[in-house]
Enzyme design. Structure first.
Site, PDB file in Angstrom:
ATOM      1  N   PRO A 101       0.099 -68.982 -57.228  1.00  0.00           N
ATOM      2  CA  PRO A 101      -1.006 -69.714 -57.854  1.00  0.00           C
ATOM      3  C   PRO A 101      -2.275 -68.905 -58.069  1.00  0.00           C
ATOM      4  CG  PRO A 101      -0.588 -70.489 -55.605  1.00  0.00           C
ATOM      5  CD  PRO A 101       0.565 -69.609 -55.990  1.00  0.00           C
ATOM      6  N   ASN A 102      -2.888 -69.166 -59.195  1.00  0.00           N
ATOM      7  CA  ASN A 102      -4.183 -68.613 -59.607  1.00  0.00           C
ATOM      8  C   ASN A 102      -4.150 -67.147 -60.028  1.00  0.00           C
ATOM      9  OD1 ASN A 102      -5.642 -71.084 -59.089  1.00  0.00           O
ATOM     10  ND2 ASN A 102      -5.319 -70.660 -56.919  1.00  0.00           N
TER      11      ASN A 102
ATOM     12  N   ARG B 177     -11.132 -64.512 -61.918  1.00  0.00           N
ATOM     13  CA  ARG B 177     -11.448 -65.008 -60.573  1.00  0.00           C
ATOM     14  C   ARG B 177     -11.907 -63.867 -59.657  1.00  0.00           C
ATOM     15  NH1 ARG B 177      -5.917 -65.513 -57.038  1.00  0.00           N
ATOM     16  NH2 ARG B 177      -7.292 -66.573 -55.590  1.00  0.00           N
TER      17      ARG B 177
ATOM     18  N   TYR C  42     -10.327 -59.094 -56.520  1.00  0.00           N
ATOM     19  CA  TYR C  42      -9.098 -58.877 -57.286  1.00  0.00           C
ATOM     20  C   TYR C  42      -9.237 -57.912 -58.463  1.00  0.00           C
ATOM     21  CZ  TYR C  42      -7.895 -62.990 -54.542  1.00  0.00           C
ATOM     22  OH  TYR C  42      -7.680 -63.860 -53.505  1.00  0.00           O
TER      23      TYR C  42
ATOM     24  N   ASN D 117       3.945 -61.654 -54.791  1.00  0.00           N
ATOM     25  CA  ASN D 117       2.600 -62.004 -54.349  1.00  0.00           C
ATOM     26  C   ASN D 117       2.562 -63.533 -54.380  1.00  0.00           C
ATOM     27  OD1 ASN D 117      -0.049 -62.490 -53.850  1.00  0.00           O
ATOM     28  ND2 ASN D 117      -0.850 -60.982 -55.318  1.00  0.00           N
TER      29      ASN D 117
ATOM     30  N   ALA E 183      -1.850 -67.947 -52.363  1.00  0.00           N
ATOM     31  CA  ALA E 183      -2.220 -68.855 -51.266  1.00  0.00           C
ATOM     32  C   ALA E 183      -1.000 -69.394 -50.518  1.00  0.00           C
ATOM     33  CB  ALA E 183      -3.047 -70.005 -51.822  1.00  0.00           C
TER      34      ALA E 183
ATOM     35  N   GLU F  82       6.306 -57.518 -50.080  1.00  0.00           N
ATOM     36  CA  GLU F  82       5.199 -58.491 -50.094  1.00  0.00           C
ATOM     37  C   GLU F  82       3.960 -57.787 -50.626  1.00  0.00           C
ATOM     38  OE1 GLU F  82       4.241 -60.168 -46.254  1.00  0.00           O
ATOM     39  OE2 GLU F  82       2.476 -61.204 -47.059  1.00  0.00           O
TER      40      GLU F  82
ATOM     41  N   HIS G  76      -0.184 -58.001 -51.830  1.00  0.00           N
ATOM     42  CA  HIS G  76      -1.492 -58.658 -51.931  1.00  0.00           C
ATOM     43  C   HIS G  76      -2.481 -57.675 -52.521  1.00  0.00           C
ATOM     44  CE1 HIS G  76      -0.036 -62.055 -49.759  1.00  0.00           C
ATOM     45  NE2 HIS G  76       0.474 -61.239 -48.850  1.00  0.00           N
TER      46      HIS G  76
ATOM     47  N   ARG H 165     -10.401 -60.686 -44.622  1.00  0.00           N
ATOM     48  CA  ARG H 165     -10.987 -61.885 -45.218  1.00  0.00           C
ATOM     49  C   ARG H 165     -10.973 -63.044 -44.220  1.00  0.00           C
ATOM     50  NH1 ARG H 165      -8.473 -62.676 -51.015  1.00  0.00           N
ATOM     51  NH2 ARG H 165     -10.258 -64.104 -51.143  1.00  0.00           N
TER      52      ARG H 165
HETATM   53  C1  DQA Z   1      -3.734 -62.779 -52.519  1.00  0.00           C
HETATM   54  C2  DQA Z   1      -4.435 -63.141 -51.225  1.00  0.00           C
HETATM   55  C3  DQA Z   1      -4.306 -64.624 -50.915  1.00  0.00           C
HETATM   56  O1  DQA Z   1      -4.942 -64.936 -49.679  1.00  0.00           O
HETATM   57  C4  DQA Z   1      -4.961 -65.435 -52.014  1.00  0.00           C
HETATM   58  O2  DQA Z   1      -4.798 -66.807 -51.774  1.00  0.00           O
HETATM   59  C5  DQA Z   1      -4.507 -65.054 -53.365  1.00  0.00           C
HETATM   60  C6  DQA Z   1      -4.214 -63.652 -53.679  1.00  0.00           C
HETATM   61  C7  DQA Z   1      -3.976 -61.315 -52.933  1.00  0.00           C
HETATM   62  O3  DQA Z   1      -3.267 -60.838 -53.822  1.00  0.00           O
HETATM   63  O4  DQA Z   1      -4.864 -60.673 -52.395  1.00  0.00           O
HETATM   64  O5  DQA Z   1      -4.443 -65.890 -54.268  1.00  0.00           O
HETATM   65  O6  DQA Z   1      -2.337 -62.960 -52.353  1.00  0.00           O
END
Ligand code: DQA
Length: 149
Positions: free
Chosen positions: A11-12, A19, A24, A75, A78, A99, A101, A108
């Site tokens: 998501p997002n 964002r 990011y 990725n 959340a 995995e 990120h 964070r």
């Molecule tokens: C994320 C880190 C997560 O905590 C966050 O909710 C994201 C992006 C990252 O790529 O740093 O949406 O996975």
């Protein structure tokens, strides 16, 4: 034949570039997708790059990937911190999983320090920006090459 990999985004992440650029970066989703597909091609991988905001949709994609792909970069955004369903689906994928990120989740908020998926991943990359995807692709290619020896 080229190995096939899938890069799954949660998501997002479709709003990359818009964002929280401080976390990011400024690359948008389409640019990231293009860079990942280009890098994969260069090193002999066929790459599918997808995104969904829906947990069940991600579970379906991970389940389907079992049959069609040799390795995965995920990725889960959340859902990394909340989704037992995504973890369980990943456990069924008996091939290399990285995995990913973009941000350093350990620097964070505390709720981001726990990943439910690290325990079922082969390895992980965090905190290196969107460049991390390129590093993950290179690592996955090496893992798959060693497997095929
Ligand atoms: C994320 C880190 C997560 O905590 C966050 O909710 C994201 C992006 C990252 O790529 O740093 O949406 O996975």
């Amino acid at each position: 034949m080229n190995n096939k990999i899938i890069i799954i985004n949660g998501p997002n992440l479709n709003l990359l570039g818009e964002r929280e650029q401080s976390q990011y970066g400024s690359d948008n989703y389409e640019q990231l997708k293009e860079n990942c597909i280009k890098k994969s091609k260069e090193i002999g991988l066929n790459c599918e790059f997808i995104q969904s905001n829906l947990e069940g949709d991600l579970v379906n994609k991970i389940q389907d990937a079992r049959k069609n792909y040799d390795g995965m970069i995920i990725n889960a955004a959340a859902f990394t911190h909340t989704s037992v369903a995504i973890r369980d689906a990943l456990e069924l994928f008996k091939k290399p999983i990285i995995e990913m990120h973009i941000s350093n989740i350990y620097k964070r908020e505390e709720f981001r320090h726990k990943s439910l998926i690290s325990g079922v991943a082969t390895g992980g990359i965090f905190g290196l920006g969107t460049e991390g995807y390129i590093l993950a692709i290179i690592s996955l290619q090496k893992l798959l090459k060693n497997e095929n020896r």
